[in-house]
Design an enzyme around this catalytic site. Structure first.
Site, PDB file in Angstrom:
ATOM      1  N   HIS A   1     -10.317  -5.470  -3.363  1.00 45.66           N
ATOM      2  CA  HIS A   1      -8.976  -5.663  -2.808  1.00 45.66           C
ATOM      3  C   HIS A   1      -9.083  -6.092  -1.354  1.00 45.66           C
ATOM      4  O   HIS A   1     -10.020  -5.731  -0.643  1.00 45.66           O
ATOM      5  CB  HIS A   1      -8.122  -4.398  -2.929  1.00 45.66           C
ATOM      6  CG  HIS A   1      -8.767  -3.154  -2.405  1.00 45.66           C
ATOM      7  ND1 HIS A   1      -9.713  -2.446  -3.115  1.00 45.66           N
ATOM      8  CD2 HIS A   1      -8.590  -2.484  -1.234  1.00 45.66           C
ATOM      9  CE1 HIS A   1     -10.089  -1.399  -2.407  1.00 45.66           C
ATOM     10  NE2 HIS A   1      -9.435  -1.400  -1.252  1.00 45.66           N
TER      11      HIS A   1
ATOM     12  N   ASP B   1       0.845  -1.203   0.000  1.00 46.81           N
ATOM     13  CA  ASP B   1       0.000   0.000   0.000  1.00 46.81           C
ATOM     14  C   ASP B   1       0.876   1.247   0.000  1.00 46.81           C
ATOM     15  O   ASP B   1       1.885   1.317   0.702  1.00 46.81           O
ATOM     16  CB  ASP B   1      -0.918  -0.014   1.227  1.00 46.81           C
ATOM     17  CG  ASP B   1      -2.077   0.953   1.083  1.00 46.81           C
ATOM     18  OD1 ASP B   1      -3.226   0.480   0.951  1.00 46.81           O
ATOM     19  OD2 ASP B   1      -1.846   2.182   1.095  1.00 46.81           O
TER      20      ASP B   1
HETATM   21  P1  5GP Z   1      -9.768   1.287   0.375  1.00 40.77           P
HETATM   22  O1  5GP Z   1      -9.858   2.608   1.098  1.00 40.77           O
HETATM   23  O2  5GP Z   1     -10.482   1.361  -0.961  1.00 40.77           O
HETATM   24  O3  5GP Z   1     -10.169   0.107   1.183  1.00 40.77           O
HETATM   25  O4  5GP Z   1      -8.231   1.050   0.103  1.00 40.77           O
HETATM   26  C1  5GP Z   1      -7.550   1.566  -0.983  1.00 40.77           C
HETATM   27  C2  5GP Z   1      -6.089   1.534  -0.637  1.00 40.77           C
HETATM   28  O5  5GP Z   1      -5.357   1.714  -1.830  1.00 40.77           O
HETATM   29  C3  5GP Z   1      -5.647   2.626   0.333  1.00 40.77           C
HETATM   30  O6  5GP Z   1      -5.077   2.038   1.488  1.00 40.77           O
HETATM   31  C4  5GP Z   1      -4.633   3.438  -0.479  1.00 40.77           C
HETATM   32  O7  5GP Z   1      -3.539   3.875   0.296  1.00 40.77           O
HETATM   33  C5  5GP Z   1      -4.206   2.456  -1.555  1.00 40.77           C
HETATM   34  N1  5GP Z   1      -3.816   3.080  -2.803  1.00 40.77           N
HETATM   35  C6  5GP Z   1      -4.523   4.001  -3.522  1.00 40.77           C
HETATM   36  N2  5GP Z   1      -3.873   4.333  -4.646  1.00 40.77           N
HETATM   37  C7  5GP Z   1      -2.730   3.596  -4.651  1.00 40.77           C
HETATM   38  C8  5GP Z   1      -1.635   3.502  -5.564  1.00 40.77           C
HETATM   39  O8  5GP Z   1      -1.585   4.163  -6.609  1.00 40.77           O
HETATM   40  N3  5GP Z   1      -0.617   2.643  -5.234  1.00 40.77           N
HETATM   41  C9  5GP Z   1      -0.651   1.900  -4.089  1.00 40.77           C
HETATM   42  N4  5GP Z   1       0.413   1.108  -3.872  1.00 40.77           N
HETATM   43  N5  5GP Z   1      -1.662   1.963  -3.217  1.00 40.77           N
HETATM   44  C10 5GP Z   1      -2.695   2.795  -3.486  1.00 40.77           C
END
Ligand code: 5GP
Ligand code: ZN
Length: 112
Positions: free
Chosen positions: A98, A29
């Site tokens: 994810h 992440d």
């Molecule tokens: P959600 O909030 O949808 O459960 O989690 C999305 C996750 O994706 C977040 O923890 C965020 O930091 C991660 N994330 C978003 N964009 C990117 C990216 O471009 N690269 C990486 N490695 N992580 C990302």
């Protein structure tokens, strides 16, 4: 499709790979919330856990077969948490299914 995780799978957006097979891709992440914070995603675009059905659930089973290896390789010998935020109330920010694998320290008991 304008999906950042599909672009990460394609290599259009760089990422720090943790694991890959024909079914899934795992990467660190960008904004880690714990010492180890890995995201595992199916290569097939599924918007969220709410989009899992009989036709696509095999990729989810395969992800969960890969998770113990991903966790072991990341040094998570004392346990870890698996989280999948689904929809607005769960604050899902990326609309590609994810699973967060988090660990490397004692995590809070409270899940919200
Ligand atoms: P959600 O909030 O949808 O459960 O989690 C999305 C996750 O994706 C977040 O923890 C965020 O930091 C991660 N994330 C978003 N964009 C990117 C990216 O471009 N690269 C990486 N490695 N992580 C990302
Ligand atoms: Zn996608």
């Amino acid at each position: 499709m304008d999906c950042i995780f599909c672009k990460i799978i394609n290599g259009d957006i760089p990422s720090r790979k943790a694991y890959e097979d024909e079914n899934c891709y795992a990467f660190h992440d960008i904004n880690p919330q714990s010492p180890v914070h890995i995201l595992v995603i199916p290569k097939e675009h599924i918007a969220s856990a709410d989009g899992i059905c009989a036709e696509n659930s095999a990729c989810v089973a395969k992800i969960f077969e890969a998770i113990p290896k991903i966790a072991r390789d990341a040094g998570l010998t004392n346990g870890y948490r698996i989280i999948s935020n689904c929809g607005d109330d769960a604050c899902q920010s990326v609309k590609h299914l994810h699973f967060h694998i988090m660990g490397g320290r004692k995590l809070p008991e409270n899940m919200g």
